[in-house]
Design an enzyme around this catalytic site. Structure first.
Site, mmCIF file in Angstrom:
data_model
loop_
_atom_site.group_PDB
_atom_site.id
_atom_site.type_symbol
_atom_site.label_atom_id
_atom_site.label_comp_id
_atom_site.label_asym_id
_atom_site.label_seq_id
_atom_site.Cartn_x
_atom_site.Cartn_y
_atom_site.Cartn_z
ATOM 1 N N TRP A 138 0.821 -1.130 0.224
ATOM 2 C CA TRP A 138 0.128 0.090 -0.067
ATOM 3 C C TRP A 138 0.935 1.059 0.086
ATOM 4 O O TRP A 138 0.579 2.130 -0.593
ATOM 5 C CB TRP A 138 -0.851 -0.095 1.016
ATOM 6 C CG TRP A 138 -1.688 1.237 1.313
ATOM 7 C CD1 TRP A 138 -2.838 1.399 0.487
ATOM 8 C CD2 TRP A 138 -1.473 2.350 2.153
ATOM 9 N NE1 TRP A 138 -3.345 2.758 0.673
ATOM 10 C CE2 TRP A 138 -2.628 3.335 1.805
ATOM 11 C CE3 TRP A 138 -0.415 2.573 2.860
ATOM 12 C CZ2 TRP A 138 -2.471 4.725 2.412
ATOM 13 C CZ3 TRP A 138 -0.350 4.135 3.473
ATOM 14 C CH2 TRP A 138 -1.401 4.942 3.100
ATOM 15 N N GLY A 157 -5.177 -2.139 -2.135
ATOM 16 C CA GLY A 157 -5.300 -2.379 -0.822
ATOM 17 C C GLY A 157 -5.761 -1.205 -0.051
ATOM 18 O O GLY A 157 -5.880 -1.354 1.131
ATOM 19 N N ASP A 158 -6.002 -0.147 -0.656
ATOM 20 C CA ASP A 158 -6.646 1.021 -0.058
ATOM 21 C C ASP A 158 -7.963 0.919 0.458
ATOM 22 O O ASP A 158 -8.871 0.870 -0.635
ATOM 23 C CB ASP A 158 -6.392 2.484 -0.847
ATOM 24 C CG ASP A 158 -6.780 3.402 -0.105
ATOM 25 O OD1 ASP A 158 -5.873 4.039 0.681
ATOM 26 O OD2 ASP A 158 -7.810 3.975 -0.391
ATOM 27 N N LEU A 159 -8.531 1.027 1.538
ATOM 28 C CA LEU A 159 -9.711 0.863 2.074
ATOM 29 C C LEU A 159 -10.688 2.032 1.527
ATOM 30 O O LEU A 159 -11.955 1.626 1.093
ATOM 31 C CB LEU A 159 -9.720 0.921 3.637
ATOM 32 C CG LEU A 159 -11.316 0.792 4.443
ATOM 33 C CD1 LEU A 159 -11.883 -0.651 3.681
ATOM 34 C CD2 LEU A 159 -11.161 0.790 5.730
#
Length: 208
Positions: A138, A157-159
């Site tokens: 990330w 992978g970034d929420l």
């Protein structure tokens, strides 16, 4: 207009032509403001310090860290000769203190080639960065987008990007990596996945 700004303009044109959902978001929020820079070393050190902290807490610890060196960004040589307890004393965890020193070691031994990193392919950049303790994929994606200005990086992978993608494309659950890649391919984001992700962040951060 700089070459990079011209590329951002081309990205908007491409994304609006291929993705009706993003077209609405782009029209609402205007131009993408990704601004690459060359302050790579300080950026990476700061990202390690700020992990899992609020912006305010991260800034406080970062300023204390700099104060150890007279308010200036220390050289890698200075960091590796600093007692780890001194770094911990500014409020950094033991793990982060070790990570900062590991970053310095990787720079000094050339395993992390910041002098030429802007010329390396994405896969090599990720490989070099994630070899440093405390820097994951990330963080590597964020570095490539916001420091190097790479326009075709999908930060799977970034929420925030995942949440925004779920909302905008009416997905039943938060998308995983393969589902995000599928959405990007279906809407022809390539070669501007970073810009698409930027608009997904804007959509999430500016909810009315």
């Amino acid at each position: 207009m700089s070459t990079f700004q011209t590329s951002l303009k081309a990205a908007n044109t491409h994304l609006k032509a291929n993705d009706i959902v993003l077209k609405i978001v782009i029209n609402k929020y205007g131009n993408c403001t990704i601004t690459p820079h060359t302050n790579y070393y300080e950026e990476l050190a700061g990202s390690i310090i700020s992990q899992q902290l609020s912006v305010k807490a991260a800034a406080t610890i970062w300023n204390r860290f700099l104060a150890l060196y007279g308010g200036n960004m220390p050289t890698p040589e200075q960091i590796i000769t600093t007692d780890i307890d001194a770094i911990r004393g500014v409020g950094a965890s033991y793990a982060k203190a070790r990570y900062i020193q590991d970053l310095a070691f990787h720079i000094l031994d050339g395993k992390l080639d910041l002098a030429h990193i802007a010329t390396l392919p994405n896969e090599t950049v990720i490989e070099q960065l994630t070899a440093v303790k405390g820097i994951g994929e990330w963080s590597a994606h964020m570095f490539m987008i916001f420091s190097l200005g790479r326009l075709d990086v999908l930060p799977w992978g970034d929420l925030g990007v995942r949440k925004s993608m779920q909302q905008l494309y009416n997905l039943p659950t938060l998308p995983n990596k393969s589902e995000m890649i599928a959405v990007a391919e279906q809407h022809n984001w390539h070669p501007y996945e970073s810009v698409a992700a930027w608009y997904l962040w804007k959509n999430l951060d500016n909810k009315d």
